[in-house]
Design a protein around this motif. Structure first.
Motif: not given
Length: 370
Positions: A47-54, A89-94, A334-337, A366-370
């Motif tokens: 959450x602190x990194x700025x994400x809203x969904x896992x 929020x959560x996306x459940x991925x089978x 988008x989701x980072x893997x 510092x390779x990525x900034x959202x």
């Protein structure tokens, strides 16, 4: 992602692991891993990194009803509590199904892809998805459910050379394995939608992986009765390399915009599109051609020392991160893997460059900034 789990065995996947350890050792390893790998603090950090969904990958044995595997529904319960507490929020991925849907190691069974050939296993999978929908359908933390991750189709089966890249331990199962057909996948998605939508409110998404060809789904499920259906596509630079992209910063960027962004923009006419997996990994920063992301586990030697300076690597990653994020923003998300690796890429020979699969490291360096 967590090599310590496999120490002392020759297992390449979670299917073979319990057969090479005593029940007590297997259970201890899995339970320790699950208790330490992801915790409440990770959700705070996300959450602190700025994400809203896992996007949370779960196995077909999540409910603990498939021997010899150990269920993990309690871990998903905890994840929902953490997500709701910290505004995620959560996306459940089978992520795995009985019999295997792609033959990848992350599908749980290397080289084995027989699931779609067995109607009973397919029906069992749909019932499992119904149980997940019943358990979490009313949770405020649920974004949606993805019925199956990366069901492989013929073109990508051949491009990735699955039988040789992920050789099956059982030759008989290897012989039976083959890619899923488009006809099967279309029918599966239609059946799953009808069953899940009876349980899930319309504000909960049903997310369909594209089988590695987004364009195939033009016109699919476009009737008004289909509500809140999203299309998931996985777009990796290593797959661009396997398709012939030159391994230079500018050619990566060109490929991102002329292929990946173009694809997303076109398919946005039909669905909300997610880039459900992507990362910064590329052969240029490894220092050698990885032949489409092959690792030391696939017979590659890997690099024994860094050949790209830290400054140059950071510049390349920042360029590619900015280009990819611009492309993904043509869609709906988008989701980072993946979020975290436990692989020691410094002290373990052959893994130089693979730290780019770890979002936390990419963020902190510092390779990525959202």
């Amino acid at each position: 992602m967590s090599p310590a789990l496999f120490e002392g065995t020759t297992a390449e996947d979670e299917h073979d692991l319990p057969g090479q350890l005593s029940k007590e050792v297997y259970e201890a390893r899995i339970k320790i891993h699950r208790s330490e790998y992801i915790s409440e603090g990770d959700f705070v950090r996300i959450r602190a990194m700025g994400m809203n969904t896992v996007r949370i990958p779960v196995p077909f044995f999540i409910f603990g009803d498939v021997e010899p595997y150990i269920g993990c529904i309690e871990e998903l319960d905890k994840a929902f509590n953490w997500a709701e507490r910290y505004g995620l929020k959560i996306l459940i991925d089978l992520h795995t199904v009985p019999g295997g849907q792609n033959g990848f190691d992350n599908g749980g069974w290397c080289g084995v892809c027989t699931w779609s050939q067995d109607p009973e296993k397919v029906e069992w999978t749909i019932r499992l998805l119904e149980k997940l929908a019943q358990r979490y359908g009313s949770r405020t933390g649920l974004f949606g459910i993805q019925p199956v991750n990366e069901p492989i189709t013929e073109e990508i089966w051949n491009l990735m050379d699955v039988p040789n890249r992920y050789p099956a331990a059982d030759p008989a199962l290897a012989e039976k394995s083959r890619p899923n057909t488009w006809e099967f996948l279309e029918d599966f998605y239609l059946r799953v939608y009808e069953r899940l939508r009876k349980i899930l409110p319309e504000d909960k998404a049903i997310v369909l992986h594209d089988g590695f060809d987004s364009y195939h789904w033009k016109g699919f499920m476009q009737d008004d009765k289909y509500k809140n259906v999203w299309l998931d596509t996985h777009l990796y630079l290593m797959m661009a390399e396997a398709s012939g992209c030159e391994q230079t910063p500018q050619e990566y960027v060109n490929y991102i915009f002329t292929n990946y962004q173009k694809q997303i923009r076109e398919m946005e006419k039909y669905f909300p599109v997610l880039c459900g997996e992507w990362c910064l990994f590329n052969s240029l920063c490894v220092g050698a051609d990885t032949n489409g992301g092959r690792t030391v586990l696939h017979g590659e030697d890997g690099m024994s020392s860094e050949t790209v300076s830290d400054e140059e690597k950071k510049n390349i990653y920042r360029l590619l991160a900015d280009a990819q994020l611009e492309a993904w923003r043509s869609g709906h998300g988008y989701f980072y893997w993946s979020y975290k690796l436990l692989t020691d890429t410094v002290n373990t020979n052959g893994w130089i460059g693979w730290d780019a699969w770890d979002f936390g490291r990419c963020h902190d360096l510092g390779w990525i900034q959202i």
